[in-house]
Structures are given as C-alpha cells and as structure tokens.
Design a protein around this motif. Structure first.
Motif, mmCIF file in Angstrom:
data_model
loop_
_atom_site.group_PDB
_atom_site.id
_atom_site.type_symbol
_atom_site.label_atom_id
_atom_site.label_comp_id
_atom_site.label_asym_id
_atom_site.label_seq_id
_atom_site.Cartn_x
_atom_site.Cartn_y
_atom_site.Cartn_z
ATOM 1 N N ILE A 76 0.853 -1.175 0.000
ATOM 2 C CA ILE A 76 0.000 0.000 0.000
ATOM 3 C C ILE A 76 0.898 1.236 0.000
ATOM 4 O O ILE A 76 2.022 1.199 0.499
ATOM 5 C CB ILE A 76 -0.994 0.021 1.177
ATOM 6 N N PHE A 77 0.388 2.303 -0.582
ATOM 7 C CA PHE A 77 1.146 3.535 -0.729
ATOM 8 C C PHE A 77 0.335 4.690 -0.166
ATOM 9 O O PHE A 77 -0.871 4.774 -0.411
ATOM 10 C CB PHE A 77 1.429 3.820 -2.210
ATOM 11 N N TRP A 78 1.010 5.584 0.546
ATOM 12 C CA TRP A 78 0.355 6.786 1.050
ATOM 13 C C TRP A 78 0.525 7.893 0.028
ATOM 14 O O TRP A 78 1.639 8.211 -0.380
ATOM 15 C CB TRP A 78 0.944 7.204 2.387
ATOM 16 N N VAL A 79 -0.578 8.469 -0.398
ATOM 17 C CA VAL A 79 -0.559 9.582 -1.335
ATOM 18 C C VAL A 79 -1.071 10.807 -0.578
ATOM 19 O O VAL A 79 -2.239 10.816 -0.156
ATOM 20 C CB VAL A 79 -1.433 9.295 -2.577
ATOM 21 N N PRO A 80 -0.224 11.824 -0.387
ATOM 22 C CA PRO A 80 -0.668 13.014 0.339
ATOM 23 C C PRO A 80 -1.959 13.583 -0.262
ATOM 24 O O PRO A 80 -2.142 13.621 -1.475
ATOM 25 C CB PRO A 80 0.503 13.997 0.163
ATOM 26 N N GLN A 84 -3.386 1.335 -3.692
ATOM 27 C CA GLN A 84 -2.665 0.164 -4.182
ATOM 28 C C GLN A 84 -2.468 0.326 -5.680
ATOM 29 O O GLN A 84 -3.062 1.195 -6.299
ATOM 30 C CB GLN A 84 -3.461 -1.134 -3.946
ATOM 31 N N MET A 85 -1.665 -0.570 -6.238
ATOM 32 C CA MET A 85 -1.475 -0.576 -7.690
ATOM 33 C C MET A 85 -2.099 -1.843 -8.254
ATOM 34 O O MET A 85 -2.020 -2.903 -7.640
ATOM 35 C CB MET A 85 0.013 -0.523 -8.021
ATOM 36 N N TYR A 86 -2.706 -1.717 -9.421
ATOM 37 C CA TYR A 86 -3.364 -2.830 -10.095
ATOM 38 C C TYR A 86 -2.773 -3.007 -11.482
ATOM 39 O O TYR A 86 -2.328 -2.062 -12.107
ATOM 40 C CB TYR A 86 -4.875 -2.553 -10.221
ATOM 41 N N SER A 112 -10.861 -0.050 0.619
ATOM 42 C CA SER A 112 -10.203 1.212 0.293
ATOM 43 C C SER A 112 -10.903 1.825 -0.899
ATOM 44 O O SER A 112 -11.528 1.121 -1.703
ATOM 45 C CB SER A 112 -8.722 0.983 -0.036
ATOM 46 N N LEU A 113 -10.790 3.118 -1.001
ATOM 47 C CA LEU A 113 -11.401 3.811 -2.123
ATOM 48 C C LEU A 113 -10.811 3.336 -3.446
ATOM 49 O O LEU A 113 -11.539 3.132 -4.420
ATOM 50 C CB LEU A 113 -11.230 5.329 -1.981
ATOM 51 N N SER A 114 -9.490 3.099 -3.477
ATOM 52 C CA SER A 114 -8.877 2.650 -4.735
ATOM 53 C C SER A 114 -9.415 1.276 -5.137
ATOM 54 O O SER A 114 -9.663 1.033 -6.322
ATOM 55 C CB SER A 114 -7.349 2.640 -4.644
#
Length: 171
Positions: free
Chosen positions: A31-35, A41-43, A69-71
C-alpha cells in the motif's frame, strides 16, 4: 492439493462464477500513502483484461475482500463487477449469499486468494487458485498456483487458464 491437468481442466470447464480476493491477489499487497488522497494500491491492467475476458464469455466475476479502500472500490467499479463485498470478516458467509443470489452451486465457482484467512473459501469452491507469494499452507491447499506474481499478472494467468480449458476442455 495441486492437481493433475486433466482434473484441473474438468474443474474449470464447469465454472460459471470466478471470485477474487483483492489485496495480495489483484495487487502485490503493498500500500502507498498519497498526500491529500490517502492509502492506495497498484493494479495490473493485464489482470483487468483477464477479468474482462471472463465476463465476455459469460463468467460472472465477483470480489470478496477483507480490506476496504477507495482505490479498490474504484478499481472493481471500473471492471464492471456487480458483486463485490469489502471488509469481510467471514468470506464464506458472503460466498453463500452470492451462491443464493446467483442460484449456483459451489462446485461451479472459483476463488483466488492469497492468505490463511482465505482457506475456508478456497476449500469451499470447485476451483481454487493462489499467487506464488501465498504462504506454503495456502499453496498446498489450492488446485492451481500461478507462476506470475500477484499484481503482476497472476490473476490474468488464472483467467487465461480458465478460458483455455473452459472453451476447449480437450486441449
């Protein structure tokens, strides 16, 4: 439990529903935090194409995930999945509701998951798969272990296997 090719062909030739876990199956588990946006996540677009191809031949594709998660919500929506459940603590209970809703038996369903929490559902379906990063105890219980990594084509590989043997179970 990994089975011989003929047994696998028989299992996938009966599928009318394929269900995927999301985190660690359709993603690589990171998982990655995006300000200003939050966690994401990446798909893989290749995994998405595999899912679309299953849908095109009439296989209902669903997702049951312990995460939320929203993503993930947006990705499942972009793939056109009608049956998605997030935040599931009891995946088998949601699977049983899906069986009733779609009026299908468990042996006509497949599931791809990657964790020990997925084991009850992996054991309940007619065809089970896992990415190669899954723990030993998971890989030992599934019918098919993908060679490609989770989030990097594992789901596409499983979709292609299903398509190849569903359409032409004698090859």
């Amino acid at each position: 439990m990994n089975q011989d090719l003929e047994s696998l062909k028989s299992r996938v030739s009966r599928l009318s529903v394929m269900i995927f876990d999301i985190d660690g199956t359709l993603t690589d588990g990171r998982i990655f935090w995006v300000p200003n946006s939050g966690w994401t996540q990446m798909y893989s677009v290749r995994d998405g194409m595999g899912i679309k191809r299953l849908q095109e031949v009439g296989i209902e594709v669903a997702a049951i995930s312990g995460g939320d998660s929203l993503s993930a919500q947006m990705r499942m929506q972009s793939l056109g999945l009608k049956h998605v459940h997030f935040g599931s603590q009891d995946k088998v209970a949601h699977f049983e509701k899906l069986l009733a809703l779609l009026n299908v038996s468990a042996d006509r369903c497949g599931y791809m998951g990657d964790e020990v929490v997925d084991l009850p559902l992996l054991k309940a379906v007619g065809f089970s798969a896992a990415p190669p990063e899954a723990p030993d105890e998971v890989r030992a219980q599934v019918h098919y272990v993908a060679q490609k990594a989770a989030g990097f084509g594992a789901a596409r590989e499983v979709c292609e296997f299903i398509l190849r043997h569903r359409q032409n179970p004698t090859t």
